[in-house]
Design a protein around this motif. Structure first.
Motif, PDB file in Angstrom:
ATOM      1  N   GLY A  39       0.802  -1.223   0.000  1.00 14.42           N
ATOM      2  CA  GLY A  39       0.000   0.000   0.000  1.00 14.42           C
ATOM      3  C   GLY A  39       0.828   1.264   0.000  1.00 14.42           C
ATOM      4  O   GLY A  39       0.299   2.362  -0.172  1.00 14.42           O
TER       5      GLY A  39
ATOM      6  N   TYR B 201      -2.078   2.026   7.702  1.00 14.13           N
ATOM      7  CA  TYR B 201      -2.538   0.655   7.897  1.00 14.13           C
ATOM      8  C   TYR B 201      -2.898   0.332   9.346  1.00 14.13           C
ATOM      9  O   TYR B 201      -3.291  -0.789   9.652  1.00 14.13           O
ATOM     10  CB  TYR B 201      -1.468  -0.333   7.416  1.00 14.13           C
ATOM     11  CG  TYR B 201      -0.091  -0.028   7.948  1.00 14.13           C
ATOM     12  CD1 TYR B 201       0.290  -0.392   9.237  1.00 14.13           C
ATOM     13  CD2 TYR B 201       0.839   0.647   7.173  1.00 14.13           C
ATOM     14  CE1 TYR B 201       1.536  -0.098   9.728  1.00 14.13           C
ATOM     15  CE2 TYR B 201       2.096   0.953   7.657  1.00 14.13           C
ATOM     16  CZ  TYR B 201       2.440   0.575   8.934  1.00 14.13           C
ATOM     17  OH  TYR B 201       3.679   0.877   9.429  1.00 14.13           O
TER      18      TYR B 201
ATOM     19  N   ASN C 143      -2.043  -5.821   7.197  1.00 15.52           N
ATOM     20  CA  ASN C 143      -1.066  -6.331   6.237  1.00 15.52           C
ATOM     21  C   ASN C 143      -0.967  -7.842   6.167  1.00 15.52           C
ATOM     22  O   ASN C 143      -0.522  -8.377   5.149  1.00 15.52           O
ATOM     23  CB  ASN C 143       0.311  -5.729   6.531  1.00 15.52           C
ATOM     24  CG  ASN C 143       0.498  -4.390   5.840  1.00 15.52           C
ATOM     25  OD1 ASN C 143       0.298  -4.280   4.632  1.00 15.52           O
ATOM     26  ND2 ASN C 143       0.859  -3.366   6.605  1.00 15.52           N
TER      27      ASN C 143
ATOM     28  N   ARG D 132      -3.105  -8.633   3.306  1.00 15.31           N
ATOM     29  CA  ARG D 132      -2.557  -8.130   2.048  1.00 15.31           C
ATOM     30  C   ARG D 132      -1.390  -8.971   1.566  1.00 15.31           C
ATOM     31  O   ARG D 132      -1.182  -9.140   0.355  1.00 15.31           O
ATOM     32  CB  ARG D 132      -2.102  -6.668   2.218  1.00 15.31           C
ATOM     33  CG  ARG D 132      -3.237  -5.705   2.505  1.00 15.31           C
ATOM     34  CD  ARG D 132      -2.715  -4.314   2.787  1.00 15.31           C
ATOM     35  NE  ARG D 132      -2.265  -3.644   1.579  1.00 15.31           N
ATOM     36  CZ  ARG D 132      -3.029  -2.885   0.814  1.00 15.31           C
ATOM     37  NH1 ARG D 132      -4.294  -2.687   1.132  1.00 15.31           N
ATOM     38  NH2 ARG D 132      -2.543  -2.303  -0.264  1.00 15.31           N
TER      39      ARG D 132
END
Length: 675
Positions: A308, A484, A511, A514
């Motif tokens: 990101g 995040y 995360n 992700r």
């Protein structure tokens, strides 16, 4: 109408009155001291007309908002002085700030001689008792007036204001007019004490693509005594500025051709950084169960797109390669497909690299928590205007770590990260110089963050509960979270009052998904871990700057790049001095020997100037007895001691990382009291 004052008393008037007239009715002294007012909770000008029941609080220079109005008026006096002496200068903006005020001009650089001349002209304006009046104009007339007097920056500001904005102006005397929202004093004569401090360049509206202006900084107080106190304080902090001390002690330097924000650490500074690094790494690995990693300094843009950072932080990264060129090369019609990215970036963080180390093998719930630490060199493309010594640089090294934990372990591991930080702060003697901030997301700016509101609310509450349980005093700040996840920031102020984050612990619920990170639970099912990002002693450069300013270069002995200097009284005792130095070094003490053909008094002064903790003076008696005469920063003359006794004592001091109280030098005690 009824006017309720701050003390609860009520004044009644038959008709409308200006705030200033109400202050005058209360007392002439209050009217003389009045700078602005608070009307029904809103700060207003003294010229404001009150025509209905209201709550009123007259503000003087003792109030924050009152002092701001006082200083803002002084900025206008400065602007008038500049226009008198340098009529070709163009006005821009001149706000009050926490330490005083500034005004930006489109003009050549101002010299110290210019500032002195401007101060003299300002005193004339103040002595002339120029009345300050407020008036308003419609947009067309306001633009016309500013064009007539040749102020293009004011025209630009007017054009940028909303159509329905009230365009207010303030005049001083017969010749000076400035676009301004106010508030201002009633007359220039009320300014009692001011000083122009410095001048520097500043981009118009902070945009490096716009004109370079000249900013004059100043300060103002309601009395000469307060002003002098502040000027004395400025002299004191100049002595503590890590930029000055660091260069004086040959700890670090910077070079224009290398680049801004890219410091060079000299041998002494490097030794100190290595001492800190060895201590932190040993503590993390041996006492707190961390494993150490080493990861690349750069990566393909693909990695940052997963994390990101490419979408949320690219402007703060150093990009290697031409992204637009790659896109053009693979463009097919209207579709864009990058088959193999040739765009890289220097890493601004280590987390995604360590995530792939975690993913290199399958993990069981029994393997968690995994605490991965790294002494990471990072790169961030900071704005040139933000650079300052070691506190904000473009390449830095950080005590970074990521804890991969099960949800049931997260709270305890987060507490552990905070405990480690507290231990580091205490060892360094910095524990009382910090504040704790719960940094939250901004629900009104969702594009800045990833994740859903519910997750953000839950994780922020986790951190709030932890801080309350640990009895850590903290405040909350919206919009300061990482994109995040929320975090606890440990902040401190440098000698100039600017606050910086020095350590941080972040709770990351995003995360793992992700990056498709998981562990196998006791039922054989895949589960997502949580991630805690943390530093222990923070960014080495910033912490180093903090230590320099905290101790004014007189570091605790264990941190000093030179812990002992041996001073022979004359050339006849050089051999014994060398023996003493050799014995010290055998015991891992950083020692040196001053063998210059100088008098002992000069050598002592030089050692004091270098802020060496201990001086060992040796002559005939010391050589015969196998002793050393000890002088220290802590006790002054400590007398003669057997060398072995001194070595045992200093080794214990270094091993325990003791922080000994400095013996105040002449004139230093009063300065400490003022600080």
């Amino acid at each position: 109408m009824k006017i309720t004052l701050k003390d609860g008393s009520v004044k009644e008037y038959e008709g409308a009155k200006r705030v200033y007239d109400i202050a005058l009715d209360i007392s002439e002294g209050l009217a003389r001291a009045a700078c602005a007012a608070e009307l029904d909770g809103k700060v207003v000008d003294l010229r404001t007309v009150v025509d209905s029941d209201a709550e009123l609080n007259i503000l003087t220079a003792k109030d924050k908002e009152g002092l701001a109005a006082y200083r803002h008026t002084t900025a206008h006096v400065l602007a008038e002085a500049v226009k008198r002496l340098f009529p070709e200068a163009k006005l821009t903006i001149g706000p009050s700030i926490d330490t005083g005020f500034y005004y930006d001009f489109d003009f050549r650089p101002f010299s110290r001689e210019d500032l002195d001349a401007l101060e003299a002209e300002m005193k004339k304006i103040i002595k002339a008792d120029e009345k300050i009046e407020r008036f308003t104009l419609n947009r067309a007339d306001a633009i016309k007036k500013m064009e007539e007097i040749g102020e293009p920056y004011k025209v630009e500001l007017i054009n940028d204001l909303p159509e329905d904005a009230e365009l207010s102006f303030y005049s001083q005397g017969d010749s000076f007019v400035d676009l301004c929202a106010g508030p201002h004093l009633m007359s220039t004569k009320y300014i009692k004490a001011f000083k122009l401090l410095s001048s520097s360049g500043a981009y118009w509206r902070g945009d490096e693509n716009k004109a370079m202006l000249q900013r004059i900084y100043g300060t103002a107080y309601a009395s000469k005594e307060e002003l002098q106190g502040y000027l004395d304080y400025l002299e004191d902090i100049k002595k503590r500025d890590h930029n000055r001390i660091g260069r004086e002690m040959e700890l670090f330097t910077t070079v224009d051709v290398i680049g801004q924000g890219l410091p060079l650490f000299m041998p002494k500074g490097t030794r100190m950084l290595e001492t800190l690094q060895r201590w932190i790494e040993d503590k993390e690995d041996k006492e707190w169960g961390y494993v150490r990693t080493k990861t690349p300094l750069m990566a393909k843009s693909d990695l940052y797109k997963i994390s990101g950072h490419w979408d949320h932080y690219k402007d703060g990264m150093f990009i290697l390669g031409d992204e637009e060129k790659v896109l053009d090369e693979v463009k097919s019609g209207e579709d864009v497909e990058i088959k193999e990215s040739n765009v890289y970036a220097l890493r601004p963080m280590t987390c995604p690299f360590q995530f792939f180390i975690y993913k290199a093998s399958q993990k069981s719930y029994r393997d968690l928590p995994i605490r991965m630490a790294e002494t990471s060199t990072l790169f961030r493309n900071e704005d040139s205007g933000e650079m300052h010594g070691l506190t904000r640089v473009r390449q830095f090294t950080i005590t970074e770590a990521h804890l991969i934990v099960r949800p049931d372990q997260a709270v305890e591991e987060f507490k552990g990260a905070l405990s480690l930080i507290k231990e580091c702060l205490t060892t360094l003697g910095l524990q009382n110089d910090v504040t704790y901030r719960l940094s939250k997301w901004d629900p009104n700016n969702k594009e800045k963050y990833i994740g859903d509101p519910k997750t953000w609310e839950e994780t922020e509450q986790h951190l709030r509960d932890i801080l309350v349980e640990l009895d850590v005093p903290f405040y909350e700040a919206v919009g300061e979270a990482a994109f995040y996840g929320p975090k606890v920031d440990i902040n401190t102020k440098n000698v100039y009052g600017k606050e910086d984050t020095v350590m941080t612990v972040q709770w990351d619920p995003m995360n793992a998904e992700r990056f498709d990170m998981y562990y196998i639970d006791q039922n054989g099912e895949k589960q997502r871990p949580l991630i805690i990002h943390r530093t222990s002693a923070g960014c080495y450069e910033r912490t180093f700057a903090w230590l320099i300013e905290k101790y004014m270069g007189k570091f605790p002995t264990w941190l000093c790049p030179e812990q002992v200097r041996v001073l022979p009284i004359s050339d006849k005792y050089e051999d014994y001095a060398k023996q003493v130095e050799k014995e010290l070094k055998k015991n891992d003490i950083y020692a040196s020997c001053d063998l210059r053909s100088e008098k002992i008094g000069y050598k002592i002064r030089e050692a004091r100037k270098a802020r060496v903790p201990y001086m060992l003076i040796v002559g005939e008696k010391e050589q015969e007895d196998g002793t050393v005469s000890v002088r220290s920063r802590f006790e002054g003359d400590e007398g003669a001691k057997p060398l072995s006794e001194f070595i045992n004592a200093i080794c214990e001091e270094i091993r325990t990382k003791a922080i000994r109280e400095e013996k105040a030098e002449e004139g230093e005690t009063e300065a400490k009291k003022m600080r």
